[in-house]
Design an enzyme around this catalytic site. Structure first.
Site, PDB file in Angstrom:
ATOM      1  N   SER A  74      26.758 -11.327  63.633  1.00 39.91           N
ATOM      2  CA  SER A  74      28.170 -11.916  63.821  1.00 39.91           C
ATOM      3  C   SER A  74      28.468 -11.707  65.251  1.00 39.91           C
ATOM      4  CB  SER A  74      29.346 -11.363  62.984  1.00 39.91           C
ATOM      5  OG  SER A  74      30.394 -11.899  63.229  1.00 39.91           O
TER       6      SER A  74
ATOM      7  N   TYR B 232      33.750  -4.441  59.361  1.00 34.33           N
ATOM      8  CA  TYR B 232      33.086  -5.551  59.437  1.00 34.33           C
ATOM      9  C   TYR B 232      32.356  -5.487  60.702  1.00 34.33           C
ATOM     10  CZ  TYR B 232      31.642 -10.462  59.299  1.00 34.33           C
ATOM     11  OH  TYR B 232      30.513 -11.521  59.223  1.00 34.33           O
TER      12      TYR B 232
END
Ligand code: NDP
Length: 245
Positions: free
Chosen positions: A153, A166
């Site tokens: 990401s 995350y």
């Protein structure tokens, strides 16, 4: 690689496992790999979603997939070793492993990060990938050319406020992929990373509830890259972290 042409035989004969195959990007990848001739192993935690993908693949006349219901949060070494044994037994090898399943967790200020929530995200996004990859090495080594693809990401390259566990899990994913790519350099196994970027899925919707999802790329837009990294045309590609956008 972003315009890689996909035909109904691009991945013919390949056995590819996709985690989180019931929804979002993983669902699209599973359908696309099957459409390109691969036998896909659909792994995820919600059986009804996996069954829907299975039905769609069969209805399209593509190779019959396998379903593996597994919650990465609670899965143990025994589950992964059993998975390896089943794959070797049923298919003889594993050519592709797409680590796509991911948990967003709770976005919150650093001082409010809950320890249990931290552990869940690290477990699903990092530890499960490590354990599964290690256990599946025997099946991967039986392939003439095996491709492992991790999913990162933007926050796995540069940290961002409120993205706590995350973001940390995606940095760890990049690190794990780099370590493995270096270790397996020159072998039959290659290891790469895809960063999908902002993509129209339910995870993105949860992270950015206010945005206009119609302006986002769809999972289908990324499929040339996802297929390329599983195809023999990417045999020489190892240790790359590629932006889908
Ligand atoms: P979705 O939430 O749409 O899909 C995630 C999939 O992972 C679901 O099928 C989900 O299962 C599965 N999953 C989640 N937790 C577990 C678990 N514990 N065990 C097994 N399966 C699990 O997410 P996306 O498609 O958007 O994301 C796919 C990947 O791309 C993720 O790694 C994400 O971090 C990454 N990514 C996504 C971006 C985006 O904008 N969408 C941007 C950057 C990276 P279930 O359906 O049962 O919930």
């Amino acid at each position: 690689m972003h315009n890689y042409p996909i035909t109904d035989s691009t991945l013919a004969g390949k056995i590819i496992l996709v985690t989180g195959a019931g929804d979002g990007i993983g669902r699209e990848a599973a359908l696309t790999y099957a459409g390109a001739g691969a036998t896909v192993i659909l792994l995820g935690r919600t059986v009804s979603k996996l069954e829907a993908v299975y039905d769609e693949i069969i209805a399209a006349g593509n190779p019959e997939p396998a379903i593996v219901p597994l919650d990465l949060k609670g899965a143990t070494k025994t589950h992964y070793q059993g998975l390896n044994a089943t794959i070797v037994d049923q298919f003889g090898k594993l050519d592709g492993l797409l680590h796509n399943a991911g948990l967003l967790g709770v976005l919150s200020p650093f001082e409010h990060i809950d320890h249990d929530s931290w552990n869940d995200v690290i477990q699903v996004n990092v530890t499960a990938q490590f354990m599964m990859t290690q256990a599946l090495l025997p099946a991967l080594k039986k392939s003439a050319s095996a491709s492992i693809v991790f999913t990162s990401s933007g926050v796995g390259r540069k940290g961002r406020a409120f993205w706590g566990p995350y973001a940390v899990s995606k940095f760890a994913t990049e690190g794990l992929a780099q370590v493995m790519a270096d270790e397996y350099e020159g072998s039959s196994i290659r290891v790469n990373v895809i960063n999908p970027g902002a993509t129209r899925t339910s995870m993105r919707g949860r992270a950015y509830p206010g945005e206009d999802a119609q302006k986002l790329k769809t999972p289908a837009d990324h499929m040339p890259l996802y297929v390329y990294l599983m195809s023999d045309d990417s045999r020489a590609v190892n240790g790359e972290s590629v932006d889908a956008q």
